[in-house]
Design an enzyme around this catalytic site. Sequence first.
Site, PDB file in Angstrom:
ATOM      1  N   VAL A  31       0.835  -1.209   0.000  1.00 35.78           N
ATOM      2  CA  VAL A  31       0.000   0.000   0.000  1.00 35.78           C
ATOM      3  C   VAL A  31       0.870   1.261   0.000  1.00 35.78           C
ATOM      4  O   VAL A  31       0.522   2.278  -0.600  1.00 35.78           O
ATOM      5  CB  VAL A  31      -0.934   0.018   1.245  1.00 35.78           C
ATOM      6  CG1 VAL A  31      -1.725   1.326   1.326  1.00 35.78           C
ATOM      7  CG2 VAL A  31      -1.895  -1.159   1.222  1.00 35.78           C
ATOM      8  N   LYS A 100     -21.894 -12.096  -2.207  1.00 37.79           N
ATOM      9  CA  LYS A 100     -22.349 -12.279  -3.609  1.00 37.79           C
ATOM     10  C   LYS A 100     -23.835 -11.962  -3.801  1.00 37.79           C
ATOM     11  O   LYS A 100     -24.242 -11.512  -4.871  1.00 37.79           O
ATOM     12  CB  LYS A 100     -22.032 -13.676  -4.110  1.00 37.79           C
ATOM     13  CG  LYS A 100     -22.712 -14.773  -3.319  1.00 37.79           C
ATOM     14  CD  LYS A 100     -21.803 -15.933  -3.096  1.00 37.79           C
ATOM     15  CE  LYS A 100     -22.322 -16.751  -1.945  1.00 37.79           C
ATOM     16  NZ  LYS A 100     -21.334 -17.377  -1.157  1.00 37.79           N
ATOM     17  N   GLU A 124     -13.951  -8.609  -5.206  1.00 39.94           N
ATOM     18  CA  GLU A 124     -13.152  -9.749  -5.692  1.00 39.94           C
ATOM     19  C   GLU A 124     -13.578 -11.067  -5.039  1.00 39.94           C
ATOM     20  O   GLU A 124     -13.619 -12.119  -5.697  1.00 39.94           O
ATOM     21  CB  GLU A 124     -11.668  -9.482  -5.414  1.00 39.94           C
ATOM     22  CG  GLU A 124     -10.734 -10.534  -5.931  1.00 39.94           C
ATOM     23  CD  GLU A 124     -10.860 -10.733  -7.435  1.00 39.94           C
ATOM     24  OE1 GLU A 124     -10.399  -9.875  -8.178  1.00 39.94           O
ATOM     25  OE2 GLU A 124     -11.443 -11.753  -7.858  1.00 39.94           O
ATOM     26  N   VAL A 127     -16.870 -13.899  -5.999  1.00 38.86           N
ATOM     27  CA  VAL A 127     -16.858 -15.033  -6.945  1.00 38.86           C
ATOM     28  C   VAL A 127     -15.530 -15.760  -6.820  1.00 38.86           C
ATOM     29  O   VAL A 127     -14.458 -15.133  -6.880  1.00 38.86           O
ATOM     30  CB  VAL A 127     -17.028 -14.549  -8.406  1.00 38.86           C
ATOM     31  CG1 VAL A 127     -17.006 -15.745  -9.361  1.00 38.86           C
ATOM     32  CG2 VAL A 127     -18.307 -13.748  -8.587  1.00 38.86           C
ATOM     33  N   LYS A 200     -23.093 -16.167  -8.849  1.00 39.78           N
ATOM     34  CA  LYS A 200     -21.712 -15.916  -9.279  1.00 39.78           C
ATOM     35  C   LYS A 200     -21.615 -15.768 -10.794  1.00 39.78           C
ATOM     36  O   LYS A 200     -20.928 -14.862 -11.288  1.00 39.78           O
ATOM     37  CB  LYS A 200     -20.801 -17.039  -8.761  1.00 39.78           C
ATOM     38  CG  LYS A 200     -20.666 -16.999  -7.228  1.00 39.78           C
ATOM     39  CD  LYS A 200     -20.015 -18.247  -6.692  1.00 39.78           C
ATOM     40  CE  LYS A 200     -19.841 -18.196  -5.185  1.00 39.78           C
ATOM     41  NZ  LYS A 200     -19.464 -19.497  -4.618  1.00 39.78           N
ATOM     42  N   GLY A 297     -13.708 -20.750   2.049  1.00 38.49           N
ATOM     43  CA  GLY A 297     -12.798 -20.915   3.181  1.00 38.49           C
ATOM     44  C   GLY A 297     -12.348 -19.573   3.718  1.00 38.49           C
ATOM     45  O   GLY A 297     -12.265 -18.589   2.995  1.00 38.49           O
TER      46      GLY A 297
END
Length: 407
Positions: A31, A100, A124, A127, A200, A297
């Site tokens: 960053v 989602k 991000e 999906v 998705k 996960g």
Amino acid sequence: MVNVAVLGYGTVGSGVVEVLNTNKEIIKRNVGEELKVKYVLDLREFEGDPVQEILVHDYDVILKDKDVKIIAEAMGGEEPAYTFTKNALLAGKSVCTSNKELVAKHGAELLEVAKANNANYLFEASVGGGIPIIRPLNDCITADEITEISGILNGTTNYILTEMSEKGAAFDDVLKEAQDKGYAERNPEADVEGYDACRKIAILTSLVTGAQVDFEDIHTEGITKITDVDFKYAKAMKASIKLLGISRKIDGKFYSMVAPFLIKENNPLYHVSGVFNGILVHGNMVDDLMFYGRGAGKRPTASAVVSDVVDAAKNLGKHIPVEWNRSKSEIGKFEECKSRFFVRMKDKGLDDDQMMTIIEAFGDVLYVKAEGVVDELAFITNEIREDDFSEHLKKFEDVYSVIRVDF
Ligand code: HSE
């Protein structure tokens, strides 16, 4: 230093805190300054967990704190996540999410709000869990006309199908085992009925078309009707059965669906087993691209959320353009889709009428035999429209199963 708030301290939210803490130095380097978790919002208490020191129960504390520039939303579900996200964006805070349901339904609107307020709405992790697929579609595969996305987008169902294939086990038994091991939810409906994969592929197709694809418009079938006998035939054909979310551009229109498909080894998705996800993207210049990894996960999903937090921190006060507007994308009608179908039905013995009806309905079919399976006829049709297929299938009684064939 950039201050971050995390909404929800469940699996993904606690993962986000873990990733930010564990990889503090790497993230700081990426960053250019430190990211600090200033608040975690949750209704519960977490006695003994250091998170307790930064835990808040009132969202307004976060919303009103001008020092909080980025929010990681890991609450899931539509409300209150939608209201919290919209209010954060209106206040010029960027929001990064794995949600989602929210992205599929309100993504285009929330992107508009983000743009109007020089903020970012990044998703991000919505999906493919830890697999980078949203950013590649937005930022990398930008020189191509994308003509197909097909993917194994749900880890739970891929685990179940892999176990059924490898152990010859029945769907119900594998589902129960998956639940006992914590791989499948106690209420597995969204996964096994294909609803999760549908959201998705709706998100991916919206991004590819630049307009809204409503998940309600995508034909969706789950895996609950797949049996151990289907896998015996799959083995005989050297094929595998996978739940695919597919969007294919044919004559200028995308046709989308979620359904189990028989695929062969020449398809890279054939090798995606267990809880893993795989997403195949075809561009008219780049050809086939394959994205593979853990689709669910704690750590993989949190890694994807934090990658968005990093992006948001590098772009404070600056909107990263994403082509996805609210107008409805014109996707092709499901009835017009063409597939080959694998059909199993009761064998009526020396019944010439049955053979004639098969020929009249489907022309020259390819008959398939499987070891140990008796008293049934199984065949693969030529390519045929969905509506024609279902019309012809009505002529037959005792149909045991139908699976689309993608080879
Ligand atoms: N239930 C989902 C799956 C979690 O099994 O893939 C990730 O969206």
